[in-house]
Design an enzyme around this catalytic site. Structure first.
Site, PDB file in Angstrom:
ATOM      1  N   HIS A 119       2.925  10.807   0.709  1.00 26.86           N
ATOM      2  CA  HIS A 119       3.974  10.204   1.374  1.00 26.86           C
ATOM      3  C   HIS A 119       5.530  10.572   0.784  1.00 26.86           C
ATOM      4  O   HIS A 119       6.357  10.689   1.628  1.00 26.86           O
ATOM      5  CB  HIS A 119       3.826   8.451   1.741  1.00 26.86           C
ATOM      6  CG  HIS A 119       2.543   8.406   2.273  1.00 26.86           C
ATOM      7  ND1 HIS A 119       2.307   9.027   3.632  1.00 26.86           N
ATOM      8  CD2 HIS A 119       1.261   8.067   2.056  1.00 26.86           C
ATOM      9  CE1 HIS A 119       0.957   8.861   4.047  1.00 26.86           C
ATOM     10  NE2 HIS A 119       0.265   7.962   3.160  1.00 26.86           N
ATOM     11  N   HIS A 163       0.981  -1.253   0.075  1.00 26.58           N
ATOM     12  CA  HIS A 163       0.072  -0.088   0.124  1.00 26.58           C
ATOM     13  C   HIS A 163       0.797   1.299  -0.063  1.00 26.58           C
ATOM     14  O   HIS A 163       0.617   2.369  -0.840  1.00 26.58           O
ATOM     15  CB  HIS A 163      -0.854   0.158   1.132  1.00 26.58           C
ATOM     16  CG  HIS A 163      -1.942   1.293   1.344  1.00 26.58           C
ATOM     17  ND1 HIS A 163      -2.793   1.428   2.459  1.00 26.58           N
ATOM     18  CD2 HIS A 163      -1.816   2.418   0.652  1.00 26.58           C
ATOM     19  CE1 HIS A 163      -3.488   2.233   2.036  1.00 26.58           C
ATOM     20  NE2 HIS A 163      -3.042   3.068   1.052  1.00 26.58           N
ATOM     21  N   GLU A 219       0.550   7.744  -3.482  1.00 28.30           N
ATOM     22  CA  GLU A 219       1.660   7.629  -2.546  1.00 28.30           C
ATOM     23  C   GLU A 219       2.797   8.454  -2.677  1.00 28.30           C
ATOM     24  O   GLU A 219       3.387   9.035  -1.572  1.00 28.30           O
ATOM     25  CB  GLU A 219       2.035   6.175  -2.572  1.00 28.30           C
ATOM     26  CG  GLU A 219       1.059   5.142  -2.084  1.00 28.30           C
ATOM     27  CD  GLU A 219       0.645   5.505  -0.495  1.00 28.30           C
ATOM     28  OE1 GLU A 219       1.466   5.142   0.077  1.00 28.30           O
ATOM     29  OE2 GLU A 219      -0.755   5.769  -0.317  1.00 28.30           O
TER      30      GLU A 219
END
Length: 231
Positions: free
Chosen positions: A127, A81, A123
């Site tokens: 992040h 993930h 992502e």
């Protein structure tokens, strides 16, 4: 009338005190380095149980490209993930706005671990921009983190549905990963199914404890583990 005014002033003062305490608590919960790229304490490697995701997507009637790639013929088990920079309390996100556009060649290179282009883009934006690494460096870090974690045999070729407890999932990962303790892993769930395993790792990708992540773990007594799809 005078008594009413006094009570009203007292109520306003009390609300102000409560508001100040709440603001102070929120400020304390946020790290002072908030959203500074590269300034964080550790990573969380999030591994999603793909069959659970696909069952949920089917129930919600989702049928986009990401669902087709992940939920088609290839029997995905645990997929990545993300790799999330964390503070000891809280986490940074969207550390560059707008985020530098991710190179499509990097996206294509990650589909074996993260079989959803939309997820890979997200992502990076949310992040990856906080990791203090280049685009290629961040996704190489994801690949290294995933390689550092062994998947228990029961989750590699899961052809039959079964029911487990969160403790059993943790124990299975701990058994095959020397140095991993139950304070460094958290099992997540949806209403009834195993959804993710989150593993805390230092910046050099060694297992490490993470109390805040562990506190968010699934508390259900039993979890359904759907079997692999296709294949």
């Amino acid at each position: 009338m005078l008594g009413f005014r006094r009570r009203r002033r007292s109520l306003i003062a009390a609300c102000a005190v409560v508001g100040a305490l709440f603001t102070s608590a929120v400020a304390e919960a946020q790290d002072r380095r908030q959203n500074a790229p590269g300034a964080f304490d550790f990573y969380v490697l999030a591994l999603s149980w793909s069959p659970s995701y696909c069952e949920q997507a089917s129930e919600r009637g989702l049928s986009g490209r990401s669902q087709q790639l992940q939920c088609g013929g290839r029997p995905f088990a645990f997929v990545v993930h993300g790799l999330w920079p964390q503070y000891e309390r809280g986490f940074p996100e969207y550390c560059e706005r707008p985020a530098p556009r991710l190179d499509r060649r990097i996206v294509d290179s990650m589909l074996d671990l993260m079989p959803a282009p939309g997820l890979i883009y997200n992502e990076w934006d949310k992040h990856g921009t906080c990791a203090g690494l280049s685009q290629r460096g961040y996704f190489e870090q994801i690949r290294k983190a995933r390689a550092a974690v062994r998947i228990p045999p029961d989750f590699i070729d899961a052809k039959e549905p079964r029911t487990v407890t969160a403790d059993e999932v943790e124990a299975a990962f701990i058994k095959v990963n020397p140095g991993l303790s139950n304070s460094a892993i958290a099992v997540m769930c949806d209403r009834k199914r195993l959804s993710e395993v989150r593993i805390c790792m230092s910046k050099d990708l060694q297992f490490r404890a993470c109390e805040e992540i562990d506190r968010r773990a699934c508390r259900r007594d039993q979890l359904e583990v759907p079997p692999l799809r296709g294949g």
